[in-house]
Scaffold this active site. Structure first.
Site, PDB file in Angstrom:
ATOM      1  N   GLY A  10       0.818  -1.215   0.000  1.00  0.00           N
ATOM      2  CA  GLY A  10       0.000   0.000   0.000  1.00  0.00           C
ATOM      3  C   GLY A  10       0.853   1.266   0.000  1.00  0.00           C
ATOM      4  O   GLY A  10       2.086   1.227  -0.113  1.00  0.00           O
ATOM      5  N   SER A 123      -4.151   6.538  13.787  1.00  0.00           N
ATOM      6  CA  SER A 123      -4.508   7.749  13.041  1.00  0.00           C
ATOM      7  C   SER A 123      -4.926   8.848  14.004  1.00  0.00           C
ATOM      8  O   SER A 123      -5.533   8.574  15.054  1.00  0.00           O
ATOM      9  CB  SER A 123      -5.679   7.424  12.113  1.00  0.00           C
ATOM     10  OG  SER A 123      -6.226   8.608  11.595  1.00  0.00           O
ATOM     11  N   ALA A 124      -4.673  10.084  13.604  1.00  0.00           N
ATOM     12  CA  ALA A 124      -5.135  11.233  14.393  1.00  0.00           C
ATOM     13  C   ALA A 124      -6.653  11.300  14.420  1.00  0.00           C
ATOM     14  O   ALA A 124      -7.215  12.059  15.210  1.00  0.00           O
ATOM     15  CB  ALA A 124      -4.564  12.522  13.808  1.00  0.00           C
ATOM     16  N   TYR A 147     -14.576   3.608  10.966  1.00  0.00           N
ATOM     17  CA  TYR A 147     -13.139   3.461  10.697  1.00  0.00           C
ATOM     18  C   TYR A 147     -12.326   3.871  11.930  1.00  0.00           C
ATOM     19  O   TYR A 147     -11.441   3.145  12.391  1.00  0.00           O
ATOM     20  CB  TYR A 147     -12.730   4.306   9.481  1.00  0.00           C
ATOM     21  CG  TYR A 147     -11.235   4.498   9.374  1.00  0.00           C
ATOM     22  CD1 TYR A 147     -10.394   3.429   9.070  1.00  0.00           C
ATOM     23  CD2 TYR A 147     -10.656   5.756   9.607  1.00  0.00           C
ATOM     24  CE1 TYR A 147      -9.010   3.608   8.989  1.00  0.00           C
ATOM     25  CE2 TYR A 147      -9.287   5.939   9.525  1.00  0.00           C
ATOM     26  CZ  TYR A 147      -8.463   4.862   9.214  1.00  0.00           C
ATOM     27  OH  TYR A 147      -7.104   5.042   9.152  1.00  0.00           O
ATOM     28  N   LYS A 151      -9.705   1.770  14.639  1.00  0.00           N
ATOM     29  CA  LYS A 151      -8.342   2.160  15.045  1.00  0.00           C
ATOM     30  C   LYS A 151      -8.230   2.215  16.563  1.00  0.00           C
ATOM     31  O   LYS A 151      -7.253   1.768  17.152  1.00  0.00           O
ATOM     32  CB  LYS A 151      -7.980   3.527  14.448  1.00  0.00           C
ATOM     33  CG  LYS A 151      -7.700   3.499  12.956  1.00  0.00           C
ATOM     34  CD  LYS A 151      -6.365   2.851  12.634  1.00  0.00           C
ATOM     35  CE  LYS A 151      -6.318   2.344  11.219  1.00  0.00           C
ATOM     36  NZ  LYS A 151      -5.186   1.487  10.896  1.00  0.00           N
ATOM     37  N   PHE A 176      -0.882  12.081  11.297  1.00  0.00           N
ATOM     38  CA  PHE A 176      -1.743  13.196  10.920  1.00  0.00           C
ATOM     39  C   PHE A 176      -2.054  13.037   9.411  1.00  0.00           C
ATOM     40  O   PHE A 176      -2.648  12.043   9.042  1.00  0.00           O
ATOM     41  CB  PHE A 176      -1.149  14.533  11.419  1.00  0.00           C
ATOM     42  CG  PHE A 176      -1.494  14.695  12.875  1.00  0.00           C
ATOM     43  CD1 PHE A 176      -0.973  13.824  13.832  1.00  0.00           C
ATOM     44  CD2 PHE A 176      -2.424  15.621  13.301  1.00  0.00           C
ATOM     45  CE1 PHE A 176      -1.361  13.889  15.173  1.00  0.00           C
ATOM     46  CE2 PHE A 176      -2.817  15.702  14.636  1.00  0.00           C
ATOM     47  CZ  PHE A 176      -2.283  14.839  15.560  1.00  0.00           C
ATOM     48  N   ASN A 196     -11.004  11.036  -1.983  1.00  0.00           N
ATOM     49  CA  ASN A 196     -11.633  11.727  -0.860  1.00  0.00           C
ATOM     50  C   ASN A 196     -10.705  12.779  -0.292  1.00  0.00           C
ATOM     51  O   ASN A 196     -11.148  13.789   0.230  1.00  0.00           O
ATOM     52  CB  ASN A 196     -11.940  10.731   0.273  1.00  0.00           C
ATOM     53  CG  ASN A 196     -13.017   9.756  -0.111  1.00  0.00           C
ATOM     54  OD1 ASN A 196     -14.053  10.158  -0.626  1.00  0.00           O
ATOM     55  ND2 ASN A 196     -12.775   8.481   0.125  1.00  0.00           N
TER      56      ASN A 196
HETATM   57  P1  NAD Z   1      -3.408   1.525   1.616  1.00  0.00           P
HETATM   58  O1  NAD Z   1      -4.813   1.102   1.376  1.00  0.00           O
HETATM   59  O2  NAD Z   1      -2.634   2.126   0.513  1.00  0.00           O
HETATM   60  O3  NAD Z   1      -2.568   0.295   2.207  1.00  0.00           O
HETATM   61  C1  NAD Z   1      -3.153  -0.719   2.978  1.00  0.00           C
HETATM   62  C2  NAD Z   1      -2.713  -2.051   2.396  1.00  0.00           C
HETATM   63  O4  NAD Z   1      -3.251  -3.099   3.191  1.00  0.00           O
HETATM   64  C3  NAD Z   1      -3.190  -2.262   0.965  1.00  0.00           C
HETATM   65  O5  NAD Z   1      -2.110  -2.675   0.167  1.00  0.00           O
HETATM   66  C4  NAD Z   1      -4.248  -3.367   1.100  1.00  0.00           C
HETATM   67  O6  NAD Z   1      -4.280  -4.183  -0.061  1.00  0.00           O
HETATM   68  C5  NAD Z   1      -3.774  -4.104   2.330  1.00  0.00           C
HETATM   69  N1  NAD Z   1      -4.817  -4.800   3.095  1.00  0.00           N
HETATM   70  C6  NAD Z   1      -5.980  -4.295   3.586  1.00  0.00           C
HETATM   71  N2  NAD Z   1      -6.643  -5.239   4.267  1.00  0.00           N
HETATM   72  C7  NAD Z   1      -5.878  -6.357   4.221  1.00  0.00           C
HETATM   73  C8  NAD Z   1      -6.033  -7.671   4.748  1.00  0.00           C
HETATM   74  N3  NAD Z   1      -7.116  -8.040   5.445  1.00  0.00           N
HETATM   75  N4  NAD Z   1      -5.051  -8.573   4.530  1.00  0.00           N
HETATM   76  C9  NAD Z   1      -3.947  -8.223   3.815  1.00  0.00           C
HETATM   77  N5  NAD Z   1      -3.759  -7.010   3.277  1.00  0.00           N
HETATM   78  C10 NAD Z   1      -4.719  -6.085   3.492  1.00  0.00           C
HETATM   79  O7  NAD Z   1      -3.446   2.509   2.886  1.00  0.00           O
HETATM   80  P2  NAD Z   1      -2.316   3.457   3.468  1.00  0.00           P
HETATM   81  O8  NAD Z   1      -2.698   4.869   3.192  1.00  0.00           O
HETATM   82  O9  NAD Z   1      -0.972   2.973   3.087  1.00  0.00           O
HETATM   83  O10 NAD Z   1      -2.555   3.219   5.021  1.00  0.00           O
HETATM   84  C11 NAD Z   1      -1.802   2.275   5.764  1.00  0.00           C
HETATM   85  C12 NAD Z   1      -2.282   2.274   7.196  1.00  0.00           C
HETATM   86  O11 NAD Z   1      -2.159   3.594   7.727  1.00  0.00           O
HETATM   87  C13 NAD Z   1      -3.740   1.867   7.363  1.00  0.00           C
HETATM   88  O12 NAD Z   1      -3.836   1.088   8.538  1.00  0.00           O
HETATM   89  C14 NAD Z   1      -4.444   3.198   7.553  1.00  0.00           C
HETATM   90  O13 NAD Z   1      -5.616   3.047   8.322  1.00  0.00           O
HETATM   91  C15 NAD Z   1      -3.388   3.994   8.306  1.00  0.00           C
HETATM   92  N6  NAD Z   1      -3.516   5.446   8.138  1.00  0.00           N
HETATM   93  C16 NAD Z   1      -3.494   5.989   6.882  1.00  0.00           C
HETATM   94  C17 NAD Z   1      -3.627   7.362   6.722  1.00  0.00           C
HETATM   95  C18 NAD Z   1      -3.632   7.992   5.354  1.00  0.00           C
HETATM   96  O14 NAD Z   1      -4.030   9.160   5.227  1.00  0.00           O
HETATM   97  N7  NAD Z   1      -3.180   7.320   4.296  1.00  0.00           N
HETATM   98  C19 NAD Z   1      -3.790   8.184   7.851  1.00  0.00           C
HETATM   99  C20 NAD Z   1      -3.799   7.605   9.118  1.00  0.00           C
HETATM  100  C21 NAD Z   1      -3.664   6.226   9.243  1.00  0.00           C
HETATM  101  N1  UDP Z   2     -10.904  19.082   1.387  1.00  0.00           N
HETATM  102  C1  UDP Z   2     -11.455  19.919   0.431  1.00  0.00           C
HETATM  103  N2  UDP Z   2     -11.758  19.396  -0.800  1.00  0.00           N
HETATM  104  C2  UDP Z   2     -11.525  18.075  -1.115  1.00  0.00           C
HETATM  105  C3  UDP Z   2     -10.955  17.243  -0.117  1.00  0.00           C
HETATM  106  C4  UDP Z   2     -10.671  17.778   1.127  1.00  0.00           C
HETATM  107  O1  UDP Z   2     -11.682  21.103   0.680  1.00  0.00           O
HETATM  108  O2  UDP Z   2     -11.833  17.652  -2.243  1.00  0.00           O
HETATM  109  C5  UDP Z   2     -10.544  19.636   2.718  1.00  0.00           C
HETATM  110  C6  UDP Z   2     -11.261  18.990   3.886  1.00  0.00           C
HETATM  111  O3  UDP Z   2     -12.502  19.636   4.112  1.00  0.00           O
HETATM  112  C7  UDP Z   2     -10.250  19.197   5.022  1.00  0.00           C
HETATM  113  C8  UDP Z   2      -8.890  19.141   4.310  1.00  0.00           C
HETATM  114  O4  UDP Z   2      -9.160  19.385   2.931  1.00  0.00           O
HETATM  115  O5  UDP Z   2     -10.400  20.497   5.584  1.00  0.00           O
HETATM  116  C9  UDP Z   2      -8.197  17.793   4.434  1.00  0.00           C
HETATM  117  O6  UDP Z   2      -9.103  16.781   4.013  1.00  0.00           O
HETATM  118  P1  UDP Z   2      -8.622  15.257   3.880  1.00  0.00           P
HETATM  119  O7  UDP Z   2      -9.843  14.455   3.513  1.00  0.00           O
HETATM  120  O8  UDP Z   2      -7.444  15.198   2.978  1.00  0.00           O
HETATM  121  O9  UDP Z   2      -8.107  14.883   5.341  1.00  0.00           O
HETATM  122  P2  UDP Z   2      -8.929  14.703   6.725  1.00  0.00           P
HETATM  123  O10 UDP Z   2     -10.121  15.592   6.684  1.00  0.00           O
HETATM  124  O11 UDP Z   2      -9.287  13.256   6.780  1.00  0.00           O
HETATM  125  O12 UDP Z   2      -7.948  15.098   7.778  1.00  0.00           O
END
Ligand code: NAD
Ligand code: UDP
Length: 342
Positions: A10, A123-124, A147, A151, A176, A196
């Protein structure tokens, strides 16, 4: 060390695998590819300069987990999860099953294999709307969607596991807003369908795939009325995982750390930073607030600074430039593949 990375194909996992390979660790990835592609791991190995082992499978599948652990695993970095807030509201059982069920199966496999160190992606979002910014780790936890609840429950279950196992060690990392991509342009964030999140949406507007950005509200009590977040370069985030692993190796118990820059940034500030960094105009309009959005939050990263010796190095310009480089090179490639799939 021998490290098992769940979800290593991922977005954040792939960057972390590159950092782990550079740090000299042996890496096994388990991923069911539900939100990623196997070709990412070819790119990870090219960037890391070494090979890794890949088990394609689900972390809820005990046979697949047994294969992942069969070479001897010292520590686990656990990324695998479903992460879309809106989808989690529509399909809560799927989220609880995948995220919490998957974590229980993983930790049972860790116990069976004698692996006692765990770094976990939190996650935050667990803070919800904080009373104070910057947010410290002891702020009240107020999850607002399924979601976020997965977490929080995973954090609690890892904390209980540590309390019951005095030799165990866990680091819970509350990210964050991770953005950007590897500077090579070979790996990055590859959202399916309409993004999103703000940065992927901006890059798709810049590339002409979407006509304009909709900014969700300019009447928040913030610096310019738009939402404020703490954007963090994914390569800095990946480096923090390598340091968290070192920390887990040297300590027992459960530690919780914020990972952010500590610098607030509004939607309009990010749009302007992107335009300046890339020269690409981002047409935008102000629309209504997005339901459920928090006005502002950013991290107090002092604890991660102190315990891990980690500080984010990359600024907004670098985050924007790397996100754009990826999308206009590798991101576009992956998107084309995806469109052929659907
Ligand atoms: P991502 O979807 O790109 O990566 C997650 C990976 O996990 C994917 O490759 C998916 O195929 C794999 N996966 C999901 N469920 C699985 C399962 N049951 N078995 C095996 N593989 C599985 O997401 P990411 O953005 O890299 O996020 C990684 C982690 O960080 C996640 O736990 C997410 O909740 C957390 N996180 C992400 C963000 C963000 O903004 N990207 C923010 C805070 C926390
Ligand atoms: N946001 C926006 N337009 C978009 C996507 C996000 O204005 O198409 C804004 C959203 O309202 C927030 C900030 O960008 O204030 C970050 O949004 P994101 O979804 O990236 O992160 P999260 O809200 O989950 O922290």
């Amino acid at each position: 060390m021998n490290i098992l990375v769940t979800g290593g194909a991922g977005y954040i996992g792939s960057h972390t695998c590159v950092a782990l390979l550079h740090a000299g660790h042996a890496v096994t990835v388990i991923d069911n590819l539900c939100n990623s592609r196997a070709e990412v791991l070819d790119r990870v190995q090219a960037l890391g300069g070494r090979t890794l082992r890949f088990v394609q499978g689900d972390i809820r599948d005990r046979d697949a987990l047994a294969r992942a652990f069969e070479d001897g695993i010292d520590a686990v970095i656990h990324f695998a999860a479903l992460k879309a807030v809106g989808e989690s509201c529509a399909q809560p059982l799927r989220y609880f099953d995948n995220n919490i069920g998957g974590t229980i199966a993983l930790m049972q496999a860790m116990e069976a294999a004698g692996a006692q160190q765990l770094v976990f992606s939190s996650s935050a979002t667990v803070y919800g709307q904080p009373d104070r910014v910057p947010v410290k780790e002891d702020a009240p936890l107020r999850v607002t969607n399924p979601y976020g609840r997965t977490k929080l429950v995973m954090e609690q279950l890892i904390g209980d596991w540590c309390a019951a196992n005095p030799q165990a060690s866990a680091v819970l990392l509350r990210y964050f807003n991770p953005v950007g991509a590897h500077p090579s342009g070979l790996i990055g964030e590859d959202p399916r369908g309409e993004p999103n999140n703000l940065m992927p949406y901006i890059v798709q507007v810049a590339s002409g795939q979407r006509p304009q950005l909709r900014i969700f509200g300019n009447d928040y009590p913030t610096v310019d009325g738009t939402g404020v977040r703490d954007y963090l370069h994914v390569v800095d985030l990946a480096d923090a995982h390598v340091k968290a692993l070192d920390y887990a190796n040297a300590h027992t118990g459960c530690e919780t750390l914020n990972l952010g820059t500590g610098k607030p940034c509004s939607v309009l500030e990010l749009v302007h930073a992107f335009e300046q960094a890339t020269g690409q105009p981002i047409p935008h309009e102000i629309v209504a607030r997005r339901p459920g959005d928090v006005a502002e939050y950013w991290a107090d990263p002092a604890r991660a600074n102190a315990l891990l010796g980690w500080t984010a190095q990359r600024d907004l310009t670098q985050m924007c430039a790397d996100a754009w480089h990826w999308w206009s090179q590798g991101g576009g490639l992956a998107k084309n593949n995806k469109e052929q799939d659907s």
